[in-house]
Write a protein that holds these residues in place. Sequence first.
Motif, PDB file in Angstrom:
ATOM      1  N   GLY A  21       0.802  -1.227   0.000  1.00  0.00           N
ATOM      2  CA  GLY A  21       0.000   0.000   0.000  1.00  0.00           C
ATOM      3  C   GLY A  21       0.826   1.263   0.000  1.00  0.00           C
ATOM      4  O   GLY A  21       0.362   2.317   0.442  1.00  0.00           O
ATOM      5  N   CYS A  22       2.047   1.195  -0.515  1.00  0.00           N
ATOM      6  CA  CYS A  22       2.932   2.375  -0.477  1.00  0.00           C
ATOM      7  C   CYS A  22       2.517   3.465  -1.458  1.00  0.00           C
ATOM      8  O   CYS A  22       2.942   4.606  -1.336  1.00  0.00           O
ATOM      9  N   ARG A  23       1.715   3.111  -2.446  1.00  0.00           N
ATOM     10  CA  ARG A  23       1.244   4.025  -3.493  1.00  0.00           C
ATOM     11  C   ARG A  23       2.361   4.534  -4.413  1.00  0.00           C
ATOM     12  O   ARG A  23       2.214   5.544  -5.098  1.00  0.00           O
ATOM     13  N   GLY A  24       3.486   3.841  -4.421  1.00  0.00           N
ATOM     14  CA  GLY A  24       4.563   4.225  -5.333  1.00  0.00           C
ATOM     15  C   GLY A  24       4.122   4.165  -6.777  1.00  0.00           C
ATOM     16  O   GLY A  24       4.552   4.976  -7.603  1.00  0.00           O
ATOM     17  N   CYS A  25       3.230   3.218  -7.096  1.00  0.00           N
ATOM     18  CA  CYS A  25       2.728   3.100  -8.466  1.00  0.00           C
ATOM     19  C   CYS A  25       1.903   4.321  -8.854  1.00  0.00           C
ATOM     20  O   CYS A  25       1.958   4.790  -9.998  1.00  0.00           O
ATOM     21  N   GLN A  26       1.125   4.839  -7.907  1.00  0.00           N
ATOM     22  CA  GLN A  26       0.323   6.035  -8.172  1.00  0.00           C
ATOM     23  C   GLN A  26       1.214   7.218  -8.511  1.00  0.00           C
ATOM     24  O   GLN A  26       0.961   7.965  -9.461  1.00  0.00           O
ATOM     25  N   VAL A  27       2.260   7.405  -7.711  1.00  0.00           N
ATOM     26  CA  VAL A  27       3.169   8.536  -7.908  1.00  0.00           C
ATOM     27  C   VAL A  27       3.907   8.405  -9.240  1.00  0.00           C
ATOM     28  O   VAL A  27       4.029   9.370 -10.005  1.00  0.00           O
ATOM     29  N   ALA A  28       4.400   7.203  -9.533  1.00  0.00           N
ATOM     30  CA  ALA A  28       5.139   6.986 -10.777  1.00  0.00           C
ATOM     31  C   ALA A  28       4.259   7.236 -11.994  1.00  0.00           C
ATOM     32  O   ALA A  28       4.691   7.821 -12.991  1.00  0.00           O
ATOM     33  N   CYS A  29       3.008   6.809 -11.905  1.00  0.00           N
ATOM     34  CA  CYS A  29       2.053   7.024 -13.004  1.00  0.00           C
ATOM     35  C   CYS A  29       1.820   8.513 -13.225  1.00  0.00           C
ATOM     36  O   CYS A  29       1.803   8.994 -14.358  1.00  0.00           O
TER      37      CYS A  29
END
Length: 279
Positions: A21-29
């Motif tokens: 649930g780090c949301r790293g994918c959200q930020v990278a996107c």
Amino acid sequence: MSKVDTSKQNAFLIDMTKCTGCRGCQVACKQWNQLEAENTEFFSGEGYQNPPAMSEYTFTRIKFRDYEKNGQNEFAFYKEMCMHCDDPACASVCPVGAFEKTPEGPVIYKADRCIGCRFCMIACPFGVPKYEWSKGLPLVKKCTGCHDRVTAGLQPACATACPTAITYGPRDEMIKIAEERVAKHPDKYIRKIYGKEEAGGTSVIYLTSLPFDELGFKKVTLRPLPEYTWQALRFVPAAFLTVGGSLSALSWINHRRDRLKNEQEDAEQVDTPADEKED
């Protein structure tokens, strides 16, 4: 619509037992697609995700789910994104070919063709395409699967940023890895690979330890959706012509009526004696 050869397509394998649930994918996107920030509020009605939904500014997000395990409250995480269907419903209903399933796997969107009809939003069983409500001439926005990166030999931005949960590669290999994990750890995983067959198969597949319906996954048919959507929308062009023709006819009738009225008024003014006009 001819189906693209997807025998060599890539796919995302998302193992939700490994998601933190780090949301790293959200930020990278956000960074790669240069998506603007949006005003959001902490949303606890469905979970603890923020933003509360995908939008023209958010192509992927981590959804939170509460559940109880051994008397303790636990979190489960679910990466929501475009499923990049093998036979996409959005492409099948688009009257101008603005959506295209590529051989590499991603379903891409061609904004220069879009007419803003929103048929794609109605057809998509996963509710992915979003409208640009903030613009006067809105189009549609959605995850592109980082097609530009993939064709350049790179991994999608979200897969590159994820430290644990996302594996990206040939779809056949991703399914094989998923099946091996389920077979090796039957006590850890639900014996189902979501996306392997849903909607005819997708380029995003999931593993989880919890029932998919409890996580909020949508139950969709295993049959490719264009088989349904084309049956429902094959009369749309005719409907457009019928409605358009009717509106044109009404417009012609109204204009003719106004023209005749103006001609009659002009004729009455010509026939009116000068002394009556002065009065």
